[in-house]
Write an enzyme that holds these catalytic residues in place. Sequence first.
Site, PDB file in Angstrom:
ATOM      1  N   TYR A   1       0.851  -1.189   0.000  1.00 18.65           N
ATOM      2  CA  TYR A   1       0.000   0.000   0.000  1.00 18.65           C
ATOM      3  C   TYR A   1       0.884   1.235   0.000  1.00 18.65           C
ATOM      4  CZ  TYR A   1      -3.393   3.508   1.452  1.00 18.65           C
ATOM      5  OH  TYR A   1      -4.173   4.630   1.520  1.00 18.65           O
TER       6      TYR A   1
ATOM      7  N   ASP B   1      -1.356  16.001   5.980  1.00 21.61           N
ATOM      8  CA  ASP B   1      -2.160  15.264   5.015  1.00 21.61           C
ATOM      9  C   ASP B   1      -3.442  16.035   4.696  1.00 21.61           C
ATOM     10  OD1 ASP B   1      -3.220  13.311   3.381  1.00 21.61           O
ATOM     11  OD2 ASP B   1      -3.871  12.019   5.035  1.00 21.61           O
TER      12      ASP B   1
ATOM     13  N   ASP C   1      -2.941   5.647  -2.763  1.00 23.95           N
ATOM     14  CA  ASP C   1      -3.905   6.638  -2.283  1.00 23.95           C
ATOM     15  C   ASP C   1      -3.953   7.800  -3.281  1.00 23.95           C
ATOM     16  OD1 ASP C   1      -5.335   8.579  -0.923  1.00 23.95           O
ATOM     17  OD2 ASP C   1      -4.109   8.508   0.891  1.00 23.95           O
TER      18      ASP C   1
ATOM     19  N   ASP D   1      -6.266  10.258  -3.085  1.00 22.60           N
ATOM     20  CA  ASP D   1      -7.012  11.360  -2.466  1.00 22.60           C
ATOM     21  C   ASP D   1      -8.364  11.563  -3.156  1.00 22.60           C
ATOM     22  OD1 ASP D   1      -5.165  11.774  -0.507  1.00 22.60           O
ATOM     23  OD2 ASP D   1      -4.180  13.467  -1.462  1.00 22.60           O
TER      24      ASP D   1
ATOM     25  N   HIS E   1      -7.307   4.282  -4.757  1.00 25.11           N
ATOM     26  CA  HIS E   1      -8.583   4.602  -4.112  1.00 25.11           C
ATOM     27  C   HIS E   1      -8.821   6.102  -4.123  1.00 25.11           C
ATOM     28  CE1 HIS E   1      -7.049   6.006  -0.165  1.00 25.11           C
ATOM     29  NE2 HIS E   1      -6.246   4.958  -0.140  1.00 25.11           N
TER      30      HIS E   1
ATOM     31  N   GLU F   1     -11.547   9.194  -2.630  1.00 35.16           N
ATOM     32  CA  GLU F   1     -12.409   9.420  -1.474  1.00 35.16           C
ATOM     33  C   GLU F   1     -13.455  10.484  -1.758  1.00 35.16           C
ATOM     34  OE1 GLU F   1      -9.646  12.116   1.374  1.00 35.16           O
ATOM     35  OE2 GLU F   1      -8.719  10.310   0.560  1.00 35.16           O
TER      36      GLU F   1
ATOM     37  N   CYS G   1      -7.025  14.107   6.953  1.00 36.39           N
ATOM     38  CA  CYS G   1      -6.777  12.724   7.338  1.00 36.39           C
ATOM     39  C   CYS G   1      -8.092  12.076   7.748  1.00 36.39           C
ATOM     40  CB  CYS G   1      -5.772  12.674   8.492  1.00 36.39           C
ATOM     41  SG  CYS G   1      -5.610  11.033   9.245  1.00 36.39           S
TER      42      CYS G   1
ATOM     43  N   ARG H   1     -13.459   5.156  -1.394  1.00 37.32           N
ATOM     44  CA  ARG H   1     -13.408   5.356   0.053  1.00 37.32           C
ATOM     45  C   ARG H   1     -14.500   6.339   0.450  1.00 37.32           C
ATOM     46  NH1 ARG H   1      -8.317   8.159   3.281  1.00 37.32           N
ATOM     47  NH2 ARG H   1      -9.625   9.706   4.320  1.00 37.32           N
TER      48      ARG H   1
ATOM     49  N   GLU I   1     -14.029   4.252   5.797  1.00 38.86           N
ATOM     50  CA  GLU I   1     -13.015   4.830   6.672  1.00 38.86           C
ATOM     51  C   GLU I   1     -13.546   5.091   8.072  1.00 38.86           C
ATOM     52  OE1 GLU I   1     -10.128   4.961   7.504  1.00 38.86           O
ATOM     53  OE2 GLU I   1      -9.076   6.592   6.478  1.00 38.86           O
TER      54      GLU I   1
ATOM     55  N   ASN J   1      -8.858  -0.234   7.132  1.00 38.53           N
ATOM     56  CA  ASN J   1      -7.671   0.571   7.413  1.00 38.53           C
ATOM     57  C   ASN J   1      -7.296   0.410   8.876  1.00 38.53           C
ATOM     58  OD1 ASN J   1      -5.698   2.506   7.706  1.00 38.53           O
ATOM     59  ND2 ASN J   1      -7.024   4.253   7.337  1.00 38.53           N
TER      60      ASN J   1
END
Length: 301
Positions: free
Chosen positions: A48, A62, A89, A91, A116, A118, A126, A161, A191, A213
Amino acid sequence: MLGATTTAAERRAKFRELLGGDQIVQFPGAINPLNAQLIEQTGFEGVYISGGAFSAAQGLPDIGLTTLTEVAQHGRAIAGVTNLPTLIDADTGWGEAMNVARTVQVLEDAGLSGAHFEDQVNPKRCGHLDGKEVVSTGEMVKRISAAAKGRRDPNFVIAARTDARAGEGLEAAIDRAKAYTDAGADLIFPEAMRDLSEFEAFAKAVDVPILANMTEFGKSELFTTRQLADAGVRLVIYPVTTLRLAMGAITEGLRTIRETGTQESLVPKMQTRADLYEAIDYEAYNEFDSAVFNFSQENHR
């Protein structure tokens, strides 16, 4: 030697195979290519690539400050040295629907196996912090639809996500997951779940695999793979674990050097030169070089 021996297409096919299997798989986070090699050599199924860990390694929070170019370059370096599937990731996709489609293609070209996206607004936060805001379900459906349409390799995994659990509640988050699956998501990433029953509710509600996660110091308890598997989870990530291990050891080591004036007491805790050379297959590079550069004037008279 000289990077991965399998192609990006083969690694994507392997990712699909893992997600379609009946065993839970573990993808620890890699903060650099060497870290990815150690993950593979330890026997894990995949790697990952965390946006939060990458941001932190750049000295940044983040909150969406890193760019697609930076993330893709980082992902390319990691994917290029491992035969394991890599999930990165992405975002919020760095823009609107067309940007998301391009993001998928850039990540495909970088050799990644999946990404992924989100449903947070920009700038994102975060996933285990308070105060997150999410876009409408319709807006996220556009992101996932664009991602699915943008990919050229059908085995590239599109994961959706949702951060809606915190602000909208469990049922609303599940409804979003169903919509994201209908839009083309191959994997659902709920998440900041509160307990195992919430993972189980997602797993029962959608007909695609579920990702858990297991990040430290977050909203979720650190469940075992057996507990997560029993709840219906197929993939578990440990996004920032290796970074935290490394930073903890580095901080301790620096303090010791500062206080004692030498690193001698730290040597037993270090990766040895021999272990490092074995991890990066140093000898194979020497053999390759010797086999290629064997010219001598004597041989050509």
